[in-house]
Scaffold this motif. Sequence first.
Motif, PDB file in Angstrom:
ATOM      1  N   ALA A  78      10.959  -0.560  -7.679  1.00 11.15           N
ATOM      2  CA  ALA A  78      10.897  -0.563  -6.196  1.00 11.15           C
ATOM      3  C   ALA A  78       9.911  -0.009  -5.534  1.00 11.15           C
ATOM      4  O   ALA A  78       9.405  -0.795  -4.348  1.00 11.15           O
ATOM      5  CB  ALA A  78      12.280   0.528  -5.782  1.00 11.15           C
ATOM      6  N   ALA A  79       9.081   0.912  -6.016  1.00 14.30           N
ATOM      7  CA  ALA A  79       7.872   1.102  -5.203  1.00 14.30           C
ATOM      8  C   ALA A  79       6.928   0.102  -5.607  1.00 14.30           C
ATOM      9  O   ALA A  79       6.049  -0.200  -4.453  1.00 14.30           O
ATOM     10  CB  ALA A  79       7.083   2.307  -6.074  1.00 14.30           C
ATOM     11  N   LYS A  80       6.748  -0.498  -6.655  1.00 13.06           N
ATOM     12  CA  LYS A  80       5.849  -1.842  -6.747  1.00 13.06           C
ATOM     13  C   LYS A  80       6.189  -2.699  -5.501  1.00 13.06           C
ATOM     14  O   LYS A  80       5.285  -3.459  -5.112  1.00 13.06           O
ATOM     15  CB  LYS A  80       5.862  -2.224  -8.066  1.00 13.06           C
ATOM     16  N   SER A  81       7.596  -3.186  -5.400  1.00 14.05           N
ATOM     17  CA  SER A  81       7.998  -4.111  -4.410  1.00 14.05           C
ATOM     18  C   SER A  81       7.657  -3.873  -3.101  1.00 14.05           C
ATOM     19  O   SER A  81       7.172  -4.500  -2.381  1.00 14.05           O
ATOM     20  CB  SER A  81       9.531  -4.214  -4.678  1.00 14.05           C
ATOM     21  N   LYS A  82       7.697  -2.709  -2.784  1.00 12.93           N
ATOM     22  CA  LYS A  82       7.094  -2.163  -1.593  1.00 12.93           C
ATOM     23  C   LYS A  82       5.666  -2.304  -1.370  1.00 12.93           C
ATOM     24  O   LYS A  82       5.213  -2.718  -0.342  1.00 12.93           O
ATOM     25  CB  LYS A  82       7.534  -0.477  -1.283  1.00 12.93           C
ATOM     26  N   LEU A  83       5.029  -1.862  -2.199  1.00 11.13           N
ATOM     27  CA  LEU A  83       3.583  -2.104  -2.322  1.00 11.13           C
ATOM     28  C   LEU A  83       2.997  -3.480  -2.101  1.00 11.13           C
ATOM     29  O   LEU A  83       2.177  -3.912  -1.333  1.00 11.13           O
ATOM     30  CB  LEU A  83       2.820  -1.546  -3.718  1.00 11.13           C
ATOM     31  N   ASP A  84       3.831  -4.473  -2.877  1.00 10.10           N
ATOM     32  CA  ASP A  84       3.490  -5.719  -2.602  1.00 10.10           C
ATOM     33  C   ASP A  84       4.001  -6.533  -1.211  1.00 10.10           C
ATOM     34  O   ASP A  84       3.081  -7.174  -0.658  1.00 10.10           O
ATOM     35  CB  ASP A  84       4.631  -6.805  -3.671  1.00 10.10           C
ATOM     36  N   GLN A  85       4.975  -5.832  -0.766  1.00 10.35           N
ATOM     37  CA  GLN A  85       5.349  -6.267   0.715  1.00 10.35           C
ATOM     38  C   GLN A  85       4.065  -5.512   1.864  1.00 10.35           C
ATOM     39  O   GLN A  85       4.027  -6.284   2.640  1.00 10.35           O
ATOM     40  CB  GLN A  85       6.537  -5.437   1.112  1.00 10.35           C
ATOM     41  N   LEU A  86       3.833  -4.492   1.324  1.00 11.98           N
ATOM     42  CA  LEU A  86       2.657  -3.872   2.590  1.00 11.98           C
ATOM     43  C   LEU A  86       1.314  -4.699   2.231  1.00 11.98           C
ATOM     44  O   LEU A  86       0.680  -4.876   3.250  1.00 11.98           O
ATOM     45  CB  LEU A  86       2.333  -2.453   1.986  1.00 11.98           C
ATOM     46  N   ALA A  92       0.982  -7.940   1.547  1.00 13.33           N
ATOM     47  CA  ALA A  92       1.381  -9.183   2.154  1.00 13.33           C
ATOM     48  C   ALA A  92       1.296  -8.947   3.746  1.00 13.33           C
ATOM     49  O   ALA A  92       0.765  -9.549   4.347  1.00 13.33           O
ATOM     50  CB  ALA A  92       2.884  -9.756   1.891  1.00 13.33           C
ATOM     51  N   GLU A  93       1.863  -7.827   4.215  1.00 15.72           N
ATOM     52  CA  GLU A  93       1.976  -7.508   5.723  1.00 15.72           C
ATOM     53  C   GLU A  93       0.152  -7.261   6.001  1.00 15.72           C
ATOM     54  O   GLU A  93      -0.351  -7.762   7.216  1.00 15.72           O
ATOM     55  CB  GLU A  93       2.578  -6.079   6.112  1.00 15.72           C
ATOM     56  N   GLN A  94      -0.468  -6.718   5.067  1.00 15.09           N
ATOM     57  CA  GLN A  94      -2.038  -6.403   5.456  1.00 15.09           C
ATOM     58  C   GLN A  94      -2.534  -7.692   5.427  1.00 15.09           C
ATOM     59  O   GLN A  94      -3.580  -7.867   6.416  1.00 15.09           O
ATOM     60  CB  GLN A  94      -2.326  -5.404   4.107  1.00 15.09           C
ATOM     61  N   LYS A  95      -2.327  -8.444   4.745  1.00 10.64           N
ATOM     62  CA  LYS A  95      -2.929  -9.997   4.764  1.00 10.64           C
ATOM     63  C   LYS A  95      -2.659 -10.725   6.042  1.00 10.64           C
ATOM     64  O   LYS A  95      -3.592 -11.321   6.578  1.00 10.64           O
ATOM     65  CB  LYS A  95      -2.586 -10.730   3.489  1.00 10.64           C
ATOM     66  N   GLU A  96      -1.471 -10.280   6.264  1.00 12.64           N
ATOM     67  CA  GLU A  96      -1.102 -11.175   7.685  1.00 12.64           C
ATOM     68  C   GLU A  96      -2.004 -10.500   8.886  1.00 12.64           C
ATOM     69  O   GLU A  96      -2.394 -11.238   9.757  1.00 12.64           O
ATOM     70  CB  GLU A  96       0.322 -11.070   8.027  1.00 12.64           C
ATOM     71  N   VAL A  97      -1.872  -9.388   9.018  1.00 17.23           N
ATOM     72  CA  VAL A  97      -2.846  -8.442  10.081  1.00 17.23           C
ATOM     73  C   VAL A  97      -4.210  -8.880   9.951  1.00 17.23           C
ATOM     74  O   VAL A  97      -4.873  -9.224  11.214  1.00 17.23           O
ATOM     75  CB  VAL A  97      -2.511  -7.134   9.952  1.00 17.23           C
ATOM     76  N   LEU A  98      -4.896  -8.863   8.701  1.00 19.86           N
ATOM     77  CA  LEU A  98      -6.157  -9.470   8.519  1.00 19.86           C
ATOM     78  C   LEU A  98      -6.671 -10.702   8.928  1.00 19.86           C
ATOM     79  O   LEU A  98      -7.530 -11.045   9.701  1.00 19.86           O
ATOM     80  CB  LEU A  98      -6.741  -9.256   7.110  1.00 19.86           C
ATOM     81  N   ILE A  99      -5.698 -11.688   8.823  1.00 14.53           N
ATOM     82  CA  ILE A  99      -5.830 -13.267   9.191  1.00 14.53           C
ATOM     83  C   ILE A  99      -5.591 -13.086  10.673  1.00 14.53           C
ATOM     84  O   ILE A  99      -6.547 -13.824  11.343  1.00 14.53           O
ATOM     85  CB  ILE A  99      -4.698 -14.110   8.343  1.00 14.53           C
ATOM     86  N   ALA A 100      -4.519 -12.455  11.335  1.00 15.09           N
ATOM     87  CA  ALA A 100      -4.678 -12.672  12.696  1.00 15.09           C
ATOM     88  C   ALA A 100      -5.787 -11.791  13.311  1.00 15.09           C
ATOM     89  O   ALA A 100      -6.260 -12.584  14.400  1.00 15.09           O
ATOM     90  CB  ALA A 100      -3.299 -11.582  13.371  1.00 15.09           C
ATOM     91  N   ALA A 101      -6.414 -10.852  12.570  1.00  9.76           N
ATOM     92  CA  ALA A 101      -7.750 -10.114  13.343  1.00  9.76           C
ATOM     93  C   ALA A 101      -8.924 -11.273  13.241  1.00  9.76           C
ATOM     94  O   ALA A 101      -9.670 -11.219  14.060  1.00  9.76           O
ATOM     95  CB  ALA A 101      -7.697  -8.870  12.572  1.00  9.76           C
ATOM     96  N   GLN A 102      -8.861 -11.761  11.808  1.00  4.44           N
ATOM     97  CA  GLN A 102      -9.811 -12.812  12.011  1.00  4.44           C
ATOM     98  C   GLN A 102      -9.844 -14.000  12.912  1.00  4.44           C
ATOM     99  O   GLN A 102     -10.861 -14.195  13.332  1.00  4.44           O
ATOM    100  CB  GLN A 102     -10.020 -13.435  10.420  1.00  4.44           C
ATOM    101  N   GLN A 103      -8.440 -14.353  12.919  1.00  6.15           N
ATOM    102  CA  GLN A 103      -8.675 -15.599  14.108  1.00  6.15           C
ATOM    103  C   GLN A 103      -8.926 -15.156  15.386  1.00  6.15           C
ATOM    104  O   GLN A 103      -9.468 -15.759  16.111  1.00  6.15           O
ATOM    105  CB  GLN A 103      -6.844 -15.989  14.027  1.00  6.15           C
TER     106      GLN A 103
END
Length: 90
Positions: A17-25, A27-38
Amino acid sequence: MSERLAYVQQLETQITAAKSKLDQLKAEQKEVLIAAQQEEVQNLEKYFDEANINLKGISESGEEAWQSLKEDAERLLENIKSALKRLLGE
């Protein structure tokens, strides 16, 4: 089922469960980074457009007016350099 086996299964469930949450975080971090780069790329494009307009203004301006345009050009170049550094992670 022994107490130890139950405990091991409980730990495995919690770790999964913790690993799943980390993977989710991640993915969200990548989305935020991509948005900031754009956003940074859009800012850079705006700076380049302004720099081109400024360059044309310097070329066509009179002797006194180009000094103020020169200051604007230098400010734009600093903005461009800073934005590129942020994009490159420097």
